[in-house]
Design an enzyme around this catalytic site. Sequence first.
Site, short mmCIF file in Angstrom:
data_model
loop_
_atom_site.label_atom_id
_atom_site.label_comp_id
_atom_site.label_asym_id
_atom_site.label_seq_id
_atom_site.Cartn_x
_atom_site.Cartn_y
_atom_site.Cartn_z
N LYS A 1 0.79 -1.21 -0.04
CA LYS A 1 -0.07 0.05 -0.26
C LYS A 1 0.69 1.18 0.00
O LYS A 1 0.26 2.30 -0.53
CB LYS A 1 -0.94 -0.04 1.10
C1 LIG Z 1 -4.05 -4.81 1.87
C2 LIG Z 1 -3.39 -6.14 1.58
C3 LIG Z 1 -3.71 -7.20 0.47
C4 LIG Z 1 -5.07 -7.05 -0.14
O1 LIG Z 1 -4.93 -6.01 -1.23
P1 LIG Z 1 -6.21 -5.47 -1.59
O2 LIG Z 1 -6.09 -4.47 -2.66
O3 LIG Z 1 -7.16 -5.09 -0.70
O4 LIG Z 1 -6.94 -6.89 -2.55
C5 LIG Z 1 -2.99 -8.23 0.52
N1 LIG Z 1 -1.64 -8.37 1.36
C6 LIG Z 1 -1.29 -7.40 2.12
C7 LIG Z 1 -0.33 -7.35 2.81
C8 LIG Z 1 -2.30 -6.11 2.27
O5 LIG Z 1 -1.88 -5.08 2.99
#
Ligand SMILES: *Cc1c(COP(=O)(O)O)cnc(C)c1O
Length: 464
Positions: A112
């Site tokens: 993110k």
């Molecule tokens: C947020 C997250 C996900 C999931 O991603 P999405 O965009 O919600 O499908 C997977 N792995 C990690 C480590 C995350 O922080």
Amino acid sequence: MRYVSTRGQAPILGFEDVLLTGLARDGGLYLPEAWPTLSAVEIRGLSGKPYAEAAARVLAPYAGGAVTQDEFATLLADAYRGFGHTAVAPLKQIGPRHWLLELFHGPTLAFKDYALQAVGRLFDRALARRNQRVTIVGATSGDTGSAAIEALRDRAAVDVFILFPKGRVSEVQRRQMTTVDAPNVHCIALDGTFDDCQDMVKALFNDPGFRDEHQLSAVNSINWVRIAVQIAYYAAAAAALGAPDRRIAFAVPTGNFGNVLSAYAAKRMGFPIERLILGSNANDILTRFLGSGEMAMAPVQPTYSPSMDIQVSSNFERLLFEVVGRDGARVAELLGGFRKEGRFRLDDEAMGRIRGLFEAHRLDDAGTLDVIRRIHRDTGELVDPHTAIGIFAAEKSRLDPGIPIVSLATAHPAKFPDAIERAVGFRPSLPERLQGMMTAKERVQDLANDQKAVKSFIAGRVRR
Ligand SMILES: *Cc1c(COP(=O)(O)O)cnc(C)c1O
């Protein structure tokens, strides 16, 4: 570039308004009116470019001139400067046709950061141009708060207040928030649960006087610009492995469908993506949906991959809009039914479109530990529980074996030391650049679960 809502009733907006708005006024999500494309020559030209430059080339068409390619290149180089790997999003081979795309080199060790670090800067730039400021208020049960804080720290036009439940987040999670030494960042340890924190944030937004006086705003997981920025790492990985002249597949551990939607956008832009392979944990609504054609909610179960403990994948709405022929009224009807009855069914034609590109596989907690153990034994790599689920899905895929698969490593294993220890018998250490955090001074305000106390704390610290 103009943006339309997936429910067809909200005003059409430009890039900057989509950036600052988040959710559309009709409850839908914004998508480009038409997909920009890159030619074969342009795709070939991405390989070998520094990450920020390649990303700027991919992203610029979405801004339609509001931010130029050169401005993006400068902004992204700045956003990724502090990352722990000079390649920003390196590829690492783990099998004859299998690569890992490491997306955990940002400040909070999860993918993110790649979007949020850019979005924080774009936010600041747009607000400064408009001579506006905002106060971001958010509640966190752990990880989202630190990613938002790292993205918005030191931004001139933004103040950030993050509420977390006192004593109920891990020490690493707390320190990732409270040791950030920036004048615009404020952590509140609320005497209550995560739900109390969320209720408090809702109450602040529901007070129009307070909301307007301080220009309250949220950090939104459904913001289109987050999705757009993520397209860059799919594009760069595809080009590095031979696009446009060689097809490719991606395996993505999926919760809210935001990450994999960026891969879908890359395909629409012209990248030769043959298949998108979803991994889910015990919260397997998407896996069940791909099998049965029915999206049916179930209770959320806690797992070793908490960022995927989600039942309603909000970004799925964007794919839905695409596969029903961009018919906003149809999307509104289907999702209205989903909210009321907890289920909806798609016809064979729409399902055929989805199944032509996507497949999904589910893995439970015990299986997740097995994959972590096996990958460590066979390759020496430690992968986090989310990444392990994507790897499993890649291995399950019935794809033509001539096509390389890239599995997304969405978090650093040190974020999930308990699960890793169960799998391999030792705790992974934090990257060196983060170790100072464990002894740094914390800045945090303890507050009672009391609206007046929280409001007066915020009012006293918002910069004018
Ligand atoms: C947020 C997250 C996900 C999931 O991603 P999405 O965009 O919600 O499908 C997977 N792995 C990690 C480590 C995350 O922080």
